[in-house]
Design an enzyme around this catalytic site. Structure first.
Site, PDB file in Angstrom:
ATOM      1  CB  CYS D  42      -0.864  -0.036   1.260  1.00  0.00           C
ATOM      2  SG  CYS D  42      -1.800   1.471   1.575  1.00  0.00           S
ATOM      3  CB  THR D  44       0.287   3.113   4.396  1.00  0.00           C
ATOM      4  OG1 THR D  44      -0.925   3.810   4.187  1.00  0.00           O
ATOM      5  CG2 THR D  44       0.732   3.252   5.843  1.00  0.00           C
ATOM      6  CG  HIS D  47       3.486   7.471   3.017  1.00  0.00           C
ATOM      7  ND1 HIS D  47       3.893   8.435   2.135  1.00  0.00           N
ATOM      8  CD2 HIS D  47       2.137   7.335   2.823  1.00  0.00           C
ATOM      9  CE1 HIS D  47       2.848   8.877   1.440  1.00  0.00           C
ATOM     10  NE2 HIS D  47       1.778   8.218   1.829  1.00  0.00           N
ATOM     11  CG  LEU D 266     -11.058   6.400   0.602  1.00  0.00           C
ATOM     12  CD1 LEU D 266     -11.798   5.761   1.763  1.00  0.00           C
ATOM     13  CD2 LEU D 266     -10.588   5.345  -0.378  1.00  0.00           C
TER      14      LEU D 266
END
Lengths: 347, 347, 347, 347
Positions: D42, D44, D47, D266
């Site tokens: 993902c 994320t 990151h 979203l």
């Protein structure tokens, strides 16, 4: 903390109930021990007392009944973090499984595997009661114990009234037992324009008026349909709150409901009955809701907010205050129809 | 424009119907004259033909029946702005009063003073029909006339299916007449996970499968409740679409419905019947909706979008295509149960 | 019926407004002539008076402004059936086209082709006004004319408050102009648990308290966020009613809103502004509603029910009562901020 | 069961990540040990890998990231009853507290004290992962592991699409990353009439068409607003699914939204931005929803039903399949924009 306590016990699979001295239970992990300060009597308790067919099929003695109460936390089991000793609490006595489809989609109040404390396991007609932490409801100080012992039936009323729009609506309440009466007060507090209470018992009609009903009608002597039609300019009521479970009352309630209205059914009919579905539901474009229990825990937040801000006067429904040891008189009062709500206090 | 036209006329308050040559009506202010290109036969038309008790109480001959049709605008009355000659149209045949509480709050489909064209005033079993502009539905070219003549019953299906969440839901359809069958296709097009069709007629069960039913069950020979429970892991269906009006089917449908489910009732029971409200609605926390007509005009926008994007194959429900002059055969086919939808074309 | 009447007229595309004697209009088919008995002044009227950029772009003089009023039917045009001479009435001044998608799906209050009386055509700052029958609202006797002249802004308040659940909710109202103030009373009448009013003007905060606000806070001197968090046990409010249109107030309002809350926005910001969508809406799982006008005519039924049963005391918002001929003073009072609602009466 | 396992570990508070051999954890009471069979990457995770400001503020190394996966139960802790060894499972990786207002009112997906596995505690980029039983989702055999590893982002898509009516609606999707792309397929499977995908990346627009988009538009070269207005007869779209978090895209999306439409947001904007609230939300009467996570567990039931009945083809979004040991390449592929979804398999 004493070792033993007073408890009302259904000891045998037979009519009756008795006061016993039993050990004070200890809270397991995740459980809370509550010192009961007020416990109210429900029709269900009367069924258990009288050992009717429903009770025979459901209850496994020995059992401490009682599922409407409030008190103070006396002790907490391991891992309990949300309350501590001394906190004032009540509890949702429907213990949901947490694992079925309904529990996992916001419908825990109709859990497929619900276990009811006071019915399927020991309840609150005792000096102390054991409650799972997840079911404990911590009370603000603003709510007196007598009222707090009524949160279970008040929750039924709130759940039913707020199952759809109520502000500015005209409302018929069929059946003015304790829940019906409380639903009148809830509806008015939430902006219902007019509430028409329908009830055969004169005393309850008088209490209905005290709770805020604009009209309290006797279906045995009043022409209810004609009076309600007239009061609603021929339209019928926007909302039916069915609290009786009585087929005649339900048919009358549906007849009062306007086209496009909402019928929220909480009263439990004891057997199947005939309804004119075409006229009363289908052509009418009505929405009919089966209501059960209290939403966990949306209803509890709603109740707390309404009570804590002084919007509900429940005093008229508390007709008797007794000691827990007077439980037989409580049962008789309820049986006779003289009582609406009996609140008992352990000594 | 001719001066006279073919029309099927209920001429007398007695069984039967006849073909007549009558004047072509002229559209008044706010009215639209439509040249009918396809008209479908509904059970209501059969009641009028057979002159059953309902028809005797409602119909005032002479009357041109027919309330399912499509065609092209032939002429418009003064003040009509939204369509013009040549536009392809169908129409909502429930003419709402626009003034009652229901009409003023988004519930015109249950208007207190509704007037139905083809029932209370002349309808579409003719070469031309008069329709108020407000009830005209302009069609995109993408929708063929045969389908467009089915918008009335398709609208019943869409209204029922979309009266609550349907995507990812399990669905039981009780009764596979034309509307029940179309509701299967609509439910699948809108993401229903599985559809269980329940119908006694073998041919209709076969069509149910063509419309997309995952299982088509015969309540006379299959153990429907057990099969549906098994298919839903013991839970029951999320949604019941009741399309039969038959008490046995309705009771079966409610038995299939899961706790917390939705029951949308469109079929019209011919008389009051018994239901176990406690078990089937109240303890179940079910939501029951009476469904009538089509939402004006939300349902029409939905239908048009579904049809225009090719999501619905209605071909299997059109079992017969006849000339308007063959209307007696149409009635007989419908009466016999051999037909599902008969589409007639004026010559 | 006189031939001429007093009217406040925007005669030229320039600042100012003047009193004129003009002919009494005659109602066409479907129209109603109302003798105005009370007319209230709105901020929109002040824009027209001052000839600000919005007014320059929208208004085509000559025009009689005024869109908040009540009166009695003086005459009806052909075909009018729902009211007759002498009936007390007010009116929805947004005239919807009835033909667009929004009008046909229950959203006439956001009609794509709306025409506002008093803005796009002559309004009610006169002795008589012409209103289409469809927009007339017949009043029960229980509602006094001064209140009835406020149905337009009261309807904004009711629409906003009842756009979602309000009973038992905590509520922040940002901006206490007339609509904000009325929304406080409406929220409390509909069971809101606590209402926090946020307003810079001290007089309006005092009126907010009179309308039922539990706390009236000054964002210039109070730490609003900290006080409201504290009052809501750190959670924030369930509902934000945004009535100011001021970016700072809107950002503050969103900061007060709890996770999962509802923000209903009625105040009109005069230009785009920055918001932290991630923090204030998305992570919060908030629902934000744009609110415009009044639902036709659900809001009107709600207002009437609330007013007719005495649930709303609007007296505190009516700060001034003037003659129609004193319209310039009315404009000045509004401009100065000293007035909340000014009700004018034609002589 | 081996003693050690492969795991991708964020070992230091600095850019990078490394493969390590770590002990296989043992499930405590109420926990489930899952042997990971597929894990998806993902944004994320990127990151965390790149150690951007968000990661610096949130992540406490050492940590095993990864919150999208599926596998088989390898062992269960004490008290686990709903799954057993060998069961195929995925999991909701947002661990809700169960005690806050949101958790107790059906909004656990926006729990005030949520803890995310793979972010706040060890996740699934390893051969084995520990998951609380309450968060385990048992899979039917019909769902392949690659798809099952996508339930987290697919759940975002399903949550967003089904946050309001979608059947028969016109839909704009702004941003065609993995979730945007999946939302196209979900919307079409649930009956959306037409889907307009808006995306700057040509490859993603091509995938959007594969997922079912009717039009895939490039905001850099197409006049999106004009094309979508034309395709919707000038009305605009019924539903906006905002999946980009990019201010320009959000403003465009709101411009496309019709009056009375729904905007479900979203995508996460990285900073506050300007919007014309008056034009885009308030006058439009729009409903704007902040969407976060997946409803626990309604969204999961919906996903499972859609996947198990073959309604969703997710194949086009899985652009790469790698070994877990190739995680650096996975990060690079994602960083470059060449990949949409990378599924990794532990060896």
């Amino acid at each position: 903390m004493p070792n033993t306590m007073q408890a009302v016990v259904k000891a045998e699979p037979a009519p009756g109930i008795e006061l016993r001295e039993v050990p004070v239970p200890a809270p397991a992990a995740g459980e809370v021990l509550v010192r009961v300060q007020a416990a109210s009597v429900c029709g269900t308790d009367l069924h258990i007392y009288e050992w009717d067919p429903w009770a025979k099929g459901r209850i496994h003695p020995p059992l401490i009944p009682g599922h409407e109460f409030s008190g103070a936390v006396a002790a907490v089991g391991r891992g309990v973090t949300t309350v501590r000793e001394g906190d004032l609490v009540s509890a949702e006595m429907h213990v949901a499984c947490g694992k079925c489809l309904q529990c996992r989609t916001g419908l825990a109040h109709v859990c497929q595997h619900v276990r009811i404390l006071g019915v399927d396991a020991d309840g609150a007609f005792a000096s102390y009661a054991i409650i799972p932490e997840s079911n404990i409801w911590k009370l603000p100080n603003a709510i007196p114990h007598d009222y707090a012992s009524l949160l279970d039936p008040l929750g039924n009323a709130v759940h039913t009234v707020l199952a759809g729009p109520i502000a500015a609506k005209s409302v018929a309440v069929t059946g003015c037992g304790a829940i019906g009466l409380m639903s009148i007060a809830v509806a008015k507090a939430c902006g219902a324009a007019r509430v028409y209470a329908i009830e055969v018992n004169a005393h309850r009609r008088a209490v209905a008026a005290q709770m805020g009903a604009d009209l309290a009608l006797d279906p045995n002597t009043d022409n209810v349909e004609s009076l309600v039609r007239e009061a609603t300019d021929g339209t019928g009521v926007d909302v039916l709150l069915e609290m009786s479970g009585h087929p005649e009352a339900m048919r009358l309630g549906f007849a009062l409901l306007r086209t496009g209205g909402r019928a929220s059914l909480l009263g439990i009919p004891s057997r199947p009955f005939e309804l004119d579905f075409a006229r009363d539901i289908i052509f009418k474009g009505a929405t009919v809701q089966g209501i059960n229990g209290r939403k966990m825990f949306e209803t509890w937040f709603q109740m707390e907010a309404l009570l804590a801000t002084g919007k509900l006067n429940l005093e008229p429904v508390i007709t008797h205050r007794l000691k827990l040891s007077e439980f037989k008189r409580a049962m008789e009062l309820l049986h006779s129809g003289d009582a609406i709500k009996v609140v008992m206090r352990p000594e």
